[in-house]
Design an enzyme around this catalytic site. Structure first.
Site, PDB file in Angstrom:
ATOM      1  N   ALA A 158       0.886  -1.318   0.527  1.00 49.04           N
ATOM      2  CA  ALA A 158      -0.125   0.485  -0.136  1.00 49.04           C
ATOM      3  C   ALA A 158       1.311   1.341  -0.393  1.00 49.04           C
ATOM      4  O   ALA A 158       2.277   1.436   0.310  1.00 49.04           O
ATOM      5  CB  ALA A 158      -0.912  -0.146   0.926  1.00 49.04           C
ATOM      6  N   LYS A 159       0.145   2.613  -0.230  1.00 50.18           N
ATOM      7  CA  LYS A 159       1.149   3.522  -0.058  1.00 50.18           C
ATOM      8  C   LYS A 159      -0.125   4.421   0.010  1.00 50.18           C
ATOM      9  O   LYS A 159      -1.056   4.178  -0.371  1.00 50.18           O
ATOM     10  CB  LYS A 159       1.998   3.876  -1.033  1.00 50.18           C
ATOM     11  CG  LYS A 159       3.355   4.664  -1.207  1.00 50.18           C
ATOM     12  CD  LYS A 159       3.973   4.422  -0.457  1.00 50.18           C
ATOM     13  CE  LYS A 159       6.188   4.333  -0.149  1.00 50.18           C
ATOM     14  NZ  LYS A 159       6.542   3.266   0.219  1.00 50.18           N
TER      15      LYS A 159
END
Ligand code: NAD
Length: 536
Positions: free
Chosen positions: A202-203
């Site tokens: 994720a980011k």
């Protein structure tokens, strides 16, 4: 420009009946071609590796786009500012008496020359204003601008969690975009698989230049970010960490906001990693990304039978990653000859004094830009000339796409080690390969941070505190053994011991190292889908 292969291409190659391309990447019509290229470029290696390992079409579809793209807006109230005025406008206030603000801490300088006025600042000394203008002794003439509410665009992209909870950093930077976060989130999925930690990718972050805001404003913005993010993340679901523009303090604010009012907040510590060691952070986390990179470099030199002591290197970026790399390589006797950052470039053919440089950049209060620019122990050179410096190793540890084809043509290094994410464009990859310059790709070179984040998360779950020695011993094993696997895959070399087996991953032919790393990631991800199947 390289053409990205699609599932359609692979179907043709394998002579399956053609079906519509499994590529929604190309279908994001609202995005500009520039932005689309960024994601297309980044996914090119995935597509190539997927073809190579004959990745099941359903798995490919799952991985080609993120699971979730959260985009939302947050607002916060800003503080009052003093905005400098100059020239003729300032001259009209020449007769305004100079004000003295007694409590020096009530004024906070910002990167752009503005000053934050903390509450009560204008009541703490002899203050004279006219038409909203103030003259500060030895600082100049300023217009007082009252703080207003401002709105910021925020993101959290959750790419994949088949191997474990979503995991990835929070970036505060003015140039972020949906495409950039999609690239970085996917990169986390590959990275966690490459180092074999049971996490996904994720980011996220905020479109903001954090240098233009006070600490108090950043706290308010961060709290509001978590207020909206709270329903989307969790210690067993999605675990943020620091990235560009955020740090241990940001993580502390995020943790506090997430656990605020909860009955057992200490059980929620694992909701973020990269915390200060005094509040549940892991020993070694601060330097972990740099440490992981240095383990890769050590392994490369060892396999080449070359000595790291005395090796010359250049570094782009002197932030969290760049600084730890410099300190750790200095301890190994390597010589730093040039550094480039956002605000300057310095060069010293005989080597820069790393300790003095770290003090100059990070411990000099007047160096508001935290830049190497102006360092007395080095000669200032242009950004352009930086890439011509003669070195053994080049370490880009700033932002993406730093090395393009023309830069790659000029590099005078034997090895590029990717501290940053995606610092080398696909065209530059080809140039480097043609010129015989080797590469340690980002998904292993900078995976130390997420590996120690995983150790932090385990320590939080178990309420334990490991020593730095324990952490680094595990990190060294994780990074070096997986880097060896990648090198074996690249060389099409099967080796097997009681604890190591590269025969499970080799592809039957030699591969570029970046592709080999992706093959390792895909084989590990594929195992989950193949063995667990798909929930309907
Ligand atoms: P940071 O914000 O601490 O430092 C960034 C550095 O890059 C600064 O020195 C800045 O001056 C420099 N920089 C910015 N723009 C530049 C430009 N145009 N030209 C030259 N230099 C420029 O960030 P960081 O945490 O050190 O991260 C650096 C890179 O490493 C990023 O790509 C990040 O995604 C990646 N990374 C970081 C971690 C981590 O644990 N911090 C982990 C994995 C990957």
């Amino acid at each position: 420009m390289l053409r990205r292969s699609t599932s359609l291409d692979s179907c043709r190659r394998h002579e399956l009946p053609a079906s519509p391309p499994a590529v929604s990447v190309l279908a994001s019509k609202s995005e500009s071609s520039d932005k689309r290229d960024m994601y297309t470029d980044a996914m090119r290696v995935f597509e190539e590796a997927a073809d190579l390992v004959h990745l099941d079409r359903r798995i490919r579809l799952e991985l080609e786009e993120p699971d979730y793209e959260h985009i939302f807006w947050i607002s916060a109230r800003l503080q009052d500012r003093l905005v400098p005025i100059e020239g003729v406008e300032a001259d009209t206030y020449a007769d305004l008496p100079a004000s003295d603000i007694q409590d020096k801490g009530s004024i906070e300088p910002l990167y752009d020359g503005k000053l934050i006025l903390h509450a009560g600042a204008l009541r703490s000394g002899s203050v004279y204003t006219r038409e909203g203008v103030i003259r500060l002794r030895e600082r100049g003439v300023f217009r007082i601008v009252r703080g207003q509410e401002e709105r910021f665009k925020a993101y959290r992209i959750q790419h994949n969690k088949v191997r474990g909870p979503y995991k990835g950093g929070i970036r505060y930077h003015q140039d972020v975009s949906l495409d950039l976060f999609k690239v970085l989130a996917a990169e986390m999925t590959w990275k966690t698989a490459v180092v074999g930690v049971p996490l996904g990718g994720a980011k996220g972050g905020i479109k903001i230049d954090p240098r233009l805001y006070s600490r108090q404003e950043l706290e308010a913005i961060t709290l509001r970010y978590m207020y909206k993010l709270k329903n989307l993340i969790g210690p067993d679901f999605d675990i943020p960490a620091p990235d560009v523009g955020t740090n241990t303090e940001t993580m502390a604010w995020l943790y506090r906001q997430y656990s605020d009012g909860e009955r057992s907040p200490h059980h929620l510590r694992g909701v973020v990693t990269g915390k200060d060691v005094r509040i549940g952070g892991s020993e070694g986390r601060l330097r972990a990304t740099g440490q992981g990179l240095v383990y890769c470099v050590e392994e490369w030199f060892e396999q080449k039978g070359r000595s790291l002591a005395g090796a010359r290197y250049m570094l782009q970026g002197f932030g969290n990653v760049g600084t730890s790399v410099a300190e750790l390589l200095h301890a190994k006797g390597a010589v730093l000859v040039a550094v480039d950052d956002a605000d300057g470039t310095i060069y010293a053919p005989e080597g820069l004094d790393v300790e003095a440089l770290v003090r100059y950049v990070h411990r000099t209060p007047s160096n508001l830009k935290r830049s190497v620019s102006g360092f007395p122990g080095g000669e200032a050179i242009s950004k352009h000339d930086f890439w011509d410096v003669d070195v053994d190793v080049c370490i880009p540890a700033a932002l993406g796409r730093a090395i393009d084809a023309s830069t790659a043509e000029r590099l005078r290094a034997s090895l590029v080690v990717e501290g940053a994410n995606h610092p080398t464009t696909p065209e530059a990859d080809l140039v480097l390969a043609n010129r015989g310059i080797e590469l340690i790709p980002d998904i292993v070179a900078n995976a130390g941070g997420v590996t120690v984040s995983y150790y932090e998360w385990i320590q939080n779950k178990r309420m334990e505190h490991w020593t730095e020695g324990d952490v680094n011993a595990r990190l060294e094993q994780a990074i070096k053994s997986n880097y060896r696997l990648i090198l074996d895959i690249a060389a099409n070399r099967s080796r097997k011991t009681a604890t190591y087996d590269s025969s499970l991953f080799v592809a039957g032919k030699t591969l570029p190292v970046r592709l080999a790393a992706m093959v390792l990631a895909l084989r590990r991800i594929e195992a989950h889908y193949s063995l667990e199947g798909f929930s309907q």
